[in-house]
Motif scaffolding. Structure first.
Motif, mmCIF file in Angstrom:
data_model
loop_
_atom_site.group_PDB
_atom_site.id
_atom_site.type_symbol
_atom_site.label_atom_id
_atom_site.label_comp_id
_atom_site.label_asym_id
_atom_site.label_seq_id
_atom_site.Cartn_x
_atom_site.Cartn_y
_atom_site.Cartn_z
ATOM 1 N N ASN A 83 16.077 -48.671 -33.632
ATOM 2 C CA ASN A 83 14.978 -49.595 -33.412
ATOM 3 C C ASN A 83 14.159 -49.168 -32.193
ATOM 4 O O ASN A 83 14.701 -48.969 -31.103
ATOM 5 N N THR A 150 21.479 -48.602 -36.680
ATOM 6 C CA THR A 150 21.444 -50.059 -36.554
ATOM 7 C C THR A 150 22.733 -50.607 -35.950
ATOM 8 O O THR A 150 22.707 -51.608 -35.223
ATOM 9 N N ARG A 154 22.716 -53.178 -32.715
ATOM 10 C CA ARG A 154 23.370 -54.487 -32.658
ATOM 11 C C ARG A 154 24.359 -54.560 -31.501
ATOM 12 O O ARG A 154 24.380 -55.537 -30.747
ATOM 13 N N LYS A 202 16.903 -61.042 -27.062
ATOM 14 C CA LYS A 202 17.245 -62.091 -28.023
ATOM 15 C C LYS A 202 16.192 -62.248 -29.103
ATOM 16 O O LYS A 202 16.475 -62.745 -30.202
ATOM 17 N N ALA A 203 14.974 -61.824 -28.793
ATOM 18 C CA ALA A 203 13.874 -61.964 -29.765
ATOM 19 C C ALA A 203 13.832 -60.812 -30.778
ATOM 20 O O ALA A 203 13.097 -60.891 -31.771
ATOM 21 N N ILE A 204 14.607 -59.766 -30.563
ATOM 22 C CA ILE A 204 14.588 -58.614 -31.476
ATOM 23 C C ILE A 204 15.296 -58.978 -32.784
ATOM 24 O O ILE A 204 16.413 -59.494 -32.786
ATOM 25 N N SER A 205 14.641 -58.691 -33.864
ATOM 26 C CA SER A 205 15.205 -58.962 -35.189
ATOM 27 C C SER A 205 15.626 -57.641 -35.827
ATOM 28 O O SER A 205 14.810 -56.726 -35.982
ATOM 29 N N LEU A 206 16.908 -57.546 -36.195
ATOM 30 C CA LEU A 206 17.434 -56.336 -36.809
ATOM 31 C C LEU A 206 17.777 -56.600 -38.274
ATOM 32 O O LEU A 206 18.155 -57.716 -38.632
#
Length: 207
Positions: A83, A150, A154, A202-206
């Motif tokens: 990412n 990924t 995480r 915390k705002a990162i979307s995986l």
């Protein structure tokens, strides 16, 4: 704020005191349970060295170690993260905490140089790595180093959020118990920068 308040008091006393009288010494408050020191009015606002408290020494010694682990973790991201936002945050953490380590190490050198003249042997407290909040374990670091893509993203976010939250705990504790102005400034920098980075992570979307 403490030095600014003292400076205002000194200015008020100077305005109300005849020039022929000698100005009284200024009382400089220390940390909880520590005896206050006196300072000549002419020294207020200068770089006059004042011995830091035990809380200041422990914070600096611990936070240097804490930051070094963050550098170790963030250095893995360029090759292992997928990412781009994770890579960018890791770069920001590295670029921020590296200079912060330098500032804390400089503060320690200044302490070691000045302490003997003030009756302190210049020794620093031992750091118990396991007692610092947010530190990743050896097993967690090994898992991070073995991960990629990924899976790395995480695990990196989970470990680094916990690591930052631990740093915030340490900084807030220092601000309630420390007495050295420079250390308080460094702790405030940690609170500001790492609170922002926690929100970003915390705002990162995986996927």
């Amino acid at each position: 704020m403490r030095i600014l308040f003292v400076a205002v008091v000194v200015a008020f006393l100077a305005a109300c005191t005849p020039q022929s009288e000698e100005a009284p010494p200024v009382i400089v408050p220390k940390g909880p349970g520590e005896q206050a020191e006196t300072m000549a009015p002419g020294d207020v606002g200068t770089d006059r060295w004042v011995a830091p408290g035990e809380a200041d020494l422990k914070y600096v010694a611990s936070m240097i170690v804490h930051h070094r682990q963050a550098l170790e973790m963030s250095a893995l991201a360029p090759e292992r993260a997928r990412n781009e936002t994770v890579k960018g945050l890791a770069s920001r953490i590295h670029d921020t905490q590296g200079p912060e380590i330098g500032a804390m190490e400089q503060w320690r050198r200044q302490f070691a140089e000045n302490a003997p003249a003030h009756g302190h042997n210049g020794s620093l407290p031992e750091v118990d790595h396991g007692s610092m909040p947010g530190m990743a374990t050896d097993e967690q670091l090994a898992a991070l180093k073995a991960a990629s893509g990924t899976d790395f993203d995480r695990l990196f976010l989970r470990l680094m959020i916990a690591h930052h939250e631990g740093a915030l705990t340490m900084a807030v504790d220092l601000l309630s118990s420390g007495s050295d102005v420079r250390v308080e400034e460094m702790a405030n920098d940690v609170v500001a920068s790492q609170s922002d980075e926690i929100a970003r992570m915390k705002a990162i979307s995986l996927p």
